[in-house]
Design a protein around this motif. Sequence first.
Motif, PDB file in Angstrom:
ATOM      1  N   MET A   1      52.754  19.571  68.586  1.00  0.00           N
ATOM      2  CA  MET A   1      52.122  18.262  68.644  1.00  0.00           C
ATOM      3  C   MET A   1      50.783  18.317  69.370  1.00  0.00           C
ATOM      4  SD  MET A   1      55.069  15.540  69.408  1.00  0.00           S
ATOM      5  CE  MET A   1      56.258  15.140  68.218  1.00  0.00           C
ATOM      6  N   ILE A   2      50.741  19.079  70.437  1.00  0.00           N
ATOM      7  CA  ILE A   2      49.494  19.194  71.177  1.00  0.00           C
ATOM      8  C   ILE A   2      48.429  19.834  70.292  1.00  0.00           C
ATOM      9  CG2 ILE A   2      48.402  20.196  73.216  1.00  0.00           C
ATOM     10  CD1 ILE A   2      50.445  17.988  73.799  1.00  0.00           C
ATOM     11  N   GLY A   3      48.878  20.718  69.367  1.00  0.00           N
ATOM     12  CA  GLY A   3      47.937  21.348  68.449  1.00  0.00           C
ATOM     13  C   GLY A   3      47.181  20.323  67.615  1.00  0.00           C
ATOM     14  N   GLY A   4      47.835  19.235  67.226  1.00  0.00           N
ATOM     15  CA  GLY A   4      47.165  18.184  66.473  1.00  0.00           C
ATOM     16  C   GLY A   4      46.060  17.537  67.285  1.00  0.00           C
ATOM     17  N   LEU A   5      46.323  17.329  68.564  1.00  0.00           N
ATOM     18  CA  LEU A   5      45.301  16.770  69.448  1.00  0.00           C
ATOM     19  C   LEU A   5      44.137  17.736  69.571  1.00  0.00           C
ATOM     20  CD1 LEU A   5      44.408  14.614  71.498  1.00  0.00           C
ATOM     21  CD2 LEU A   5      45.727  15.828  73.216  1.00  0.00           C
ATOM     22  N   LEU A   6      44.465  18.999  69.741  1.00  0.00           N
ATOM     23  CA  LEU A   6      43.409  19.996  69.863  1.00  0.00           C
ATOM     24  C   LEU A   6      42.609  20.104  68.576  1.00  0.00           C
ATOM     25  CD1 LEU A   6      42.115  22.195  71.630  1.00  0.00           C
ATOM     26  CD2 LEU A   6      43.632  23.802  70.501  1.00  0.00           C
ATOM     27  N   THR A   7      43.282  19.999  67.440  1.00  0.00           N
ATOM     28  CA  THR A   7      42.578  20.076  66.158  1.00  0.00           C
ATOM     29  C   THR A   7      41.513  18.998  66.088  1.00  0.00           C
ATOM     30  OG1 THR A   7      44.522  20.951  65.049  1.00  0.00           O
ATOM     31  CG2 THR A   7      42.848  19.950  63.658  1.00  0.00           C
ATOM     32  N   GLN A   8      41.863  17.785  66.473  1.00  0.00           N
ATOM     33  CA  GLN A   8      40.885  16.705  66.471  1.00  0.00           C
ATOM     34  C   GLN A   8      39.724  17.025  67.402  1.00  0.00           C
ATOM     35  OE1 GLN A   8      40.768  13.964  64.651  1.00  0.00           O
ATOM     36  NE2 GLN A   8      42.640  14.480  63.607  1.00  0.00           N
ATOM     37  N   TRP A   9      40.050  17.536  68.572  1.00  0.00           N
ATOM     38  CA  TRP A   9      39.049  17.748  69.603  1.00  0.00           C
ATOM     39  C   TRP A   9      38.159  18.948  69.316  1.00  0.00           C
ATOM     40  CZ3 TRP A   9      39.181  22.018  72.959  1.00  0.00           C
ATOM     41  CH2 TRP A   9      38.220  21.994  73.960  1.00  0.00           C
ATOM     42  N   ALA A  10      38.764  20.095  69.039  1.00  0.00           N
ATOM     43  CA  ALA A  10      37.992  21.327  68.946  1.00  0.00           C
ATOM     44  C   ALA A  10      37.061  21.349  67.746  1.00  0.00           C
ATOM     45  CB  ALA A  10      38.926  22.534  68.901  1.00  0.00           C
ATOM     46  N   GLY A  11      37.534  20.912  66.615  1.00  0.00           N
ATOM     47  CA  GLY A  11      36.688  20.933  65.427  1.00  0.00           C
ATOM     48  C   GLY A  11      35.455  20.072  65.588  1.00  0.00           C
ATOM     49  N   TRP A  12      35.614  18.927  66.185  1.00  0.00           N
ATOM     50  CA  TRP A  12      34.482  18.011  66.311  1.00  0.00           C
ATOM     51  C   TRP A  12      33.590  18.416  67.473  1.00  0.00           C
ATOM     52  CZ3 TRP A  12      34.638  16.630  61.768  1.00  0.00           C
ATOM     53  CH2 TRP A  12      35.833  16.356  61.136  1.00  0.00           C
ATOM     54  N   ARG A  13      34.154  19.055  68.458  1.00  0.00           N
ATOM     55  CA  ARG A  13      33.316  19.558  69.557  1.00  0.00           C
ATOM     56  C   ARG A  13      32.381  20.636  69.035  1.00  0.00           C
ATOM     57  NH1 ARG A  13      34.747  23.655  73.899  1.00  0.00           N
ATOM     58  NH2 ARG A  13      32.979  23.514  75.275  1.00  0.00           N
ATOM     59  N   ARG A  14      32.928  21.564  68.285  1.00  0.00           N
ATOM     60  CA  ARG A  14      32.086  22.624  67.723  1.00  0.00           C
ATOM     61  C   ARG A  14      31.090  22.054  66.719  1.00  0.00           C
ATOM     62  NH1 ARG A  14      36.882  25.105  68.830  1.00  0.00           N
ATOM     63  NH2 ARG A  14      36.737  27.032  70.011  1.00  0.00           N
ATOM     64  N   ALA A  15      31.494  21.036  66.002  1.00  0.00           N
ATOM     65  CA  ALA A  15      30.582  20.406  65.048  1.00  0.00           C
ATOM     66  C   ALA A  15      29.388  19.798  65.774  1.00  0.00           C
ATOM     67  CB  ALA A  15      31.310  19.337  64.246  1.00  0.00           C
ATOM     68  N   PHE A  16      29.622  19.226  66.939  1.00  0.00           N
ATOM     69  CA  PHE A  16      28.522  18.668  67.733  1.00  0.00           C
ATOM     70  C   PHE A  16      27.532  19.769  68.068  1.00  0.00           C
ATOM     71  CE2 PHE A  16      26.354  17.538  71.628  1.00  0.00           C
ATOM     72  CZ  PHE A  16      26.090  16.195  71.487  1.00  0.00           C
ATOM     73  N   LEU A  17      28.059  20.911  68.469  1.00  0.00           N
ATOM     74  CA  LEU A  17      27.206  22.011  68.887  1.00  0.00           C
ATOM     75  C   LEU A  17      26.347  22.546  67.750  1.00  0.00           C
ATOM     76  CD1 LEU A  17      29.808  23.907  71.094  1.00  0.00           C
ATOM     77  CD2 LEU A  17      28.076  22.268  71.821  1.00  0.00           C
ATOM     78  N   ILE A  18      26.748  22.268  66.513  1.00  0.00           N
ATOM     79  CA  ILE A  18      25.974  22.722  65.353  1.00  0.00           C
ATOM     80  C   ILE A  18      25.138  21.596  64.765  1.00  0.00           C
ATOM     81  CG2 ILE A  18      26.174  23.578  62.979  1.00  0.00           C
ATOM     82  CD1 ILE A  18      28.679  25.130  63.994  1.00  0.00           C
ATOM     83  N   THR A  19      25.740  20.430  64.526  1.00  0.00           N
ATOM     84  CA  THR A  19      25.026  19.372  63.812  1.00  0.00           C
ATOM     85  C   THR A  19      23.960  18.677  64.652  1.00  0.00           C
ATOM     86  OG1 THR A  19      26.778  17.782  64.310  1.00  0.00           O
ATOM     87  CG2 THR A  19      26.872  18.887  62.165  1.00  0.00           C
ATOM     88  N   VAL A  20      24.184  18.532  65.949  1.00  0.00           N
ATOM     89  CA  VAL A  20      23.183  17.829  66.757  1.00  0.00           C
ATOM     90  C   VAL A  20      21.880  18.623  66.865  1.00  0.00           C
ATOM     91  CG1 VAL A  20      22.644  16.895  69.040  1.00  0.00           C
ATOM     92  CG2 VAL A  20      24.815  16.351  67.952  1.00  0.00           C
ATOM     93  N   PRO A  21      21.914  19.917  67.173  1.00  0.00           N
ATOM     94  CA  PRO A  21      20.629  20.636  67.194  1.00  0.00           C
ATOM     95  C   PRO A  21      19.914  20.619  65.841  1.00  0.00           C
ATOM     96  CG  PRO A  21      22.284  21.915  68.342  1.00  0.00           C
ATOM     97  CD  PRO A  21      22.997  20.764  67.675  1.00  0.00           C
TER      98      PRO A  21
ATOM     99  N   LEU B   1      51.227  12.233  72.532  1.00  0.00           N
ATOM    100  CA  LEU B   1      51.615  13.614  72.299  1.00  0.00           C
ATOM    101  C   LEU B   1      51.875  14.411  73.573  1.00  0.00           C
ATOM    102  CD1 LEU B   1      49.120  14.512  69.434  1.00  0.00           C
ATOM    103  CD2 LEU B   1      51.505  13.850  69.248  1.00  0.00           C
ATOM    104  N   ILE B   2      51.234  14.030  74.632  1.00  0.00           N
ATOM    105  CA  ILE B   2      51.403  14.764  75.882  1.00  0.00           C
ATOM    106  C   ILE B   2      52.515  14.115  76.687  1.00  0.00           C
ATOM    107  CG2 ILE B   2      50.297  15.514  78.024  1.00  0.00           C
ATOM    108  CD1 ILE B   2      47.634  15.515  76.495  1.00  0.00           C
ATOM    109  N   PRO B   3      53.510  14.885  77.060  1.00  0.00           N
ATOM    110  CA  PRO B   3      54.657  14.307  77.777  1.00  0.00           C
ATOM    111  C   PRO B   3      54.252  13.669  79.112  1.00  0.00           C
ATOM    112  CG  PRO B   3      55.085  16.592  77.150  1.00  0.00           C
ATOM    113  CD  PRO B   3      53.660  16.306  76.848  1.00  0.00           C
ATOM    114  N   ARG B   4      54.983  12.636  79.477  1.00  0.00           N
ATOM    115  CA  ARG B   4      54.782  12.016  80.797  1.00  0.00           C
ATOM    116  C   ARG B   4      55.042  13.058  81.874  1.00  0.00           C
ATOM    117  NH1 ARG B   4      54.149   6.637  80.615  1.00  0.00           N
ATOM    118  NH2 ARG B   4      54.905   5.560  78.773  1.00  0.00           N
TER     119      ARG B   4
END
Length: 182
Positions: A1-21, A177-180
């Motif tokens: 489940m945490i992988g789904g959260l990371l998928t959202q985060w990591a892909g778009w973080r790296r996209a920022f590093l490419i698309t913004v410049p 997704l992240i346990p209490r």
Amino acid sequence: MIGGLLTQWAGWRRAFLITVPVGVLDVHGYSPPRAGLGYLPVGVAMFAGAQSGGPLSIRIGARRAALLCCALGASGFAGVALGTGLHASYPVSVLLPGAVFGFGTAAAFTPITAAATGGLPPDRSGLAAGLLNTVGRTSGALGPAVLSTLASAVGYTAVFAVSAGCLVAAAAAAPLLIPRGS
């Protein structure tokens, strides 16, 4: 489940590093060296965020820290989208919101990692870390590919808005997704 959260985060973080410049080159007409130097403050903010993620996770817990940091990153990306859409100056459209994005997403890495690997038996933590890394690399390849294609079709403002929305989804998913107690 945490992988789904990371998928959202990591892909778009790296996209920022490419698309913004690339967007700075296209939208603001900067030369490559000027765009690179103009992006340097975002890197400094990412360094500061990476240093803050651990202490923040200890202080408020990984669950809250992931939510807060992803939301901060989303607000930065939304600022880039808004500034680009309004044809604002570089400091307004990239520098300030980019620093907010950089700080938030870099700080999110620690709580997401802690939540994904914490609470597991020692013989499973390596497997969880490997899975986390694999999902991050895969999404880091897919995010920029999708967003580069989208940028050529509809422009950078839409790409930045979609990216901000994905980080909002990651922030919304964190408490689910992240346990209490993480």
